[in-house]
Design a protein around this motif. Structure first.
Motif, PDB file in Angstrom:
ATOM      1  N   GLY A 211      -4.614  -4.630  -4.392  1.00  0.00           N
ATOM      2  CA  GLY A 211      -5.100  -3.313  -4.786  1.00  0.00           C
ATOM      3  C   GLY A 211      -3.997  -2.404  -5.270  1.00  0.00           C
ATOM      4  N   VAL A 212      -4.402  -1.313  -5.908  1.00  0.00           N
ATOM      5  CA  VAL A 212      -3.450  -0.337  -6.438  1.00  0.00           C
ATOM      6  C   VAL A 212      -2.495   0.183  -5.361  1.00  0.00           C
ATOM      7  N   PRO A 213      -2.933   0.332  -4.096  1.00  0.00           N
ATOM      8  CA  PRO A 213      -1.975   0.801  -3.079  1.00  0.00           C
ATOM      9  C   PRO A 213      -0.782  -0.118  -2.857  1.00  0.00           C
ATOM     10  N   TYR A 214      -0.852  -1.356  -3.349  1.00  0.00           N
ATOM     11  CA  TYR A 214       0.320  -2.230  -3.276  1.00  0.00           C
ATOM     12  C   TYR A 214       1.298  -1.973  -4.431  1.00  0.00           C
ATOM     13  N   LEU A 215       0.865  -1.212  -5.432  1.00  0.00           N
ATOM     14  CA  LEU A 215       1.721  -0.831  -6.561  1.00  0.00           C
ATOM     15  C   LEU A 215       2.200   0.600  -6.442  1.00  0.00           C
ATOM     16  N   ILE A 216       1.326   1.462  -5.933  1.00  0.00           N
ATOM     17  CA  ILE A 216       1.569   2.909  -5.894  1.00  0.00           C
ATOM     18  C   ILE A 216       1.378   3.394  -4.455  1.00  0.00           C
ATOM     19  N   PRO A 217       2.290   4.232  -3.922  1.00  0.00           N
ATOM     20  CA  PRO A 217       3.384   4.942  -4.608  1.00  0.00           C
ATOM     21  C   PRO A 217       4.606   4.093  -4.943  1.00  0.00           C
TER      22      PRO A 217
ATOM     23  N   GLN B 297       5.038  -3.112  -3.704  1.00  0.00           N
ATOM     24  CA  GLN B 297       5.305  -4.082  -2.639  1.00  0.00           C
ATOM     25  C   GLN B 297       5.376  -5.458  -3.300  1.00  0.00           C
ATOM     26  N   ILE B 298       6.550  -5.800  -3.823  1.00  0.00           N
ATOM     27  CA  ILE B 298       6.672  -6.956  -4.719  1.00  0.00           C
ATOM     28  C   ILE B 298       6.445  -8.294  -4.020  1.00  0.00           C
ATOM     29  N   ASP B 299       6.398  -8.289  -2.698  1.00  0.00           N
ATOM     30  CA  ASP B 299       6.116  -9.533  -1.986  1.00  0.00           C
ATOM     31  C   ASP B 299       4.635  -9.887  -2.015  1.00  0.00           C
ATOM     32  N   LYS B 300       3.790  -8.988  -2.521  1.00  0.00           N
ATOM     33  CA  LYS B 300       2.361  -9.271  -2.620  1.00  0.00           C
ATOM     34  C   LYS B 300       2.110 -10.138  -3.853  1.00  0.00           C
ATOM     35  N   VAL B 301       2.125 -11.453  -3.628  1.00  0.00           N
ATOM     36  CA  VAL B 301       1.934 -12.439  -4.694  1.00  0.00           C
ATOM     37  C   VAL B 301       0.799 -13.369  -4.273  1.00  0.00           C
TER      38      VAL B 301
ATOM     39  N   ALA C  96      -1.896  -7.795 -12.317  1.00  0.00           N
ATOM     40  CA  ALA C  96      -0.471  -7.585 -12.548  1.00  0.00           C
ATOM     41  C   ALA C  96       0.227  -8.933 -12.478  1.00  0.00           C
ATOM     42  N   ALA C  97       1.193  -9.124 -13.355  1.00  0.00           N
ATOM     43  CA  ALA C  97       1.984 -10.358 -13.325  1.00  0.00           C
ATOM     44  C   ALA C  97       2.949 -10.322 -12.152  1.00  0.00           C
ATOM     45  N   SER C  98       3.368 -11.484 -11.704  1.00  0.00           N
ATOM     46  CA  SER C  98       4.333 -11.564 -10.617  1.00  0.00           C
ATOM     47  C   SER C  98       5.747 -11.331 -11.145  1.00  0.00           C
ATOM     48  N   SER C  99       6.383 -10.288 -10.650  1.00  0.00           N
ATOM     49  CA  SER C  99       7.760 -10.021 -11.075  1.00  0.00           C
ATOM     50  C   SER C  99       8.711 -11.100 -10.554  1.00  0.00           C
TER      51      SER C  99
END
Length: 314
Positions: A64-70, A73-77, A99-102
């Protein structure tokens, strides 16, 4: 990774045609909604790895968006083969917006998933696209995922439609000359919300055949400052006006039954190097849409954020 499951209200295709025909007429000068055989989606301009979008359709909201904002949380893959198992359909064909995995790309990017997940007889076929921004000249960069990467991961968030990838009957929507304020997807969703008390979800693909559209692309670097408001998010995102033909993948649900859903999400790609997160056409007088959709039987909520907000969900 917790997964919640909800059975959805599934109107007949004929009923949906009537409902959408009546509703979309408020937003477009010309609308024709009908039940047709799904075209062969392996053909241009789709070039999907499967022929159709039929076969036990379901949608899932992952992360969800809360894993991107604010802050991201890049471990969410999330591996898409695992997602397919979570939605009780190993080997599913999955499309949508994510979203793509960084961790895979080395940068932040939009993902346009088109993934035929693995089963006991077949390896994964990843026909996805990714979209990022060239920060030197502020241009859109669209790439075929499998040209550079070998995984089938998404990250942070995803709104996905899954099916067996079969041919079959679908709802075809032809709409031209937008007269209302809503995009095609929002007009569809609001029509369903008005008509049905219980949640109705749809997924599929549509082409913007003529005209231009507004999109955004996330920058290659995550924000190091917390994005605490919609204005913060809008100032961080990069916006573009892109040209038809655009092939869009969309997931929508008429209302959130209390699962903290993103009620609509659409990403698009093209064969001329443009793509990203679709908002709305910018040429209402000349726009032409052609889409193919099906109602989902089930909704799966995967890894719902424990702490949530409504920022950045447009």
């Amino acid at each position: 990774m917790a997964t919640e499951k909800l059975a959805l209200h599934v109107p007949s295709l004929e009923e949906l045609c009537t409902v959408l025909q009546n509703g979309l007429q408020e937003s477009f000068a010309s609308v024709q909604v009908s039940v047709v055989e799904c075209p062969d989606l392996t053909q241009h301009p789709f070039s999907f790895p499967v022929k159709g979008i039929c076969g036990h359709p379901r949608i899932t909201d992952v992360g969800g968006v809360p894993y991107l904002i604010p802050l991201a949380q890049i471990d969410k893959v999330y591996n898409m083969n695992t997602v397919a198992k979570e939605i009780e359909m190993p080997g599913a064909f999955i499309l949508g917006a994510a979203a793509a995995s960084s961790k895979s790309l080395g940068i932040n990017a939009e993902l346009i998933p088109l993934i035929w997940t693995e089963n006991k007889d077949r390896c994964t076929v990843n026909s996805s696209y990714y979209s990022t921004v060239n920060m030197k000249d502020q241009t859109c960069v669209l790439g075929k995922y499998s040209d550079k990467f070998s995984d089938c991961d998404i990250a942070l968030l995803g709104n996905l439609y899954a099916c067996q990838g079969n041919p079959g009957k679908v709802v075809q929507i032809m709409a031209t000359k937008r007269t209302g304020e809503y995009s095609l997807v929002t007009a569809m969703r609001k029509t369903l919300e008005k008509q049905y008390e219980k949640p109705v979800a749809m997924g599929g693909t549509f082409i913007i055949q003529k005209g231009k559209a507004k999109i955004h692309i996330m920058p290659p670097e995550f924000s190091v400052c917390p994005l605490n408001t919609d204005d913060d998010v809008n100032n961080w995102l990069k916006y573009f006006e892109v040209s038809a033909p655009l092939i869009c993948q969309s997931v929508l649900v008429s209302k959130d039954p209390g699962l903290d859903l993103r009620v609509e999400h659409t990403h698009c790609f093209s064969h001329h190097g443009e793509g990203g997160h679709y908002y709305i056409d910018t040429t209402p007088e000349s726009v032409e849409y052609l889409g193919y959709f099906l109602p989902a039987e089930f909704l799966y909520r995967i890894d719902r954020p424990k702490e949530t907000h409504q920022i950045g969900r447009e």
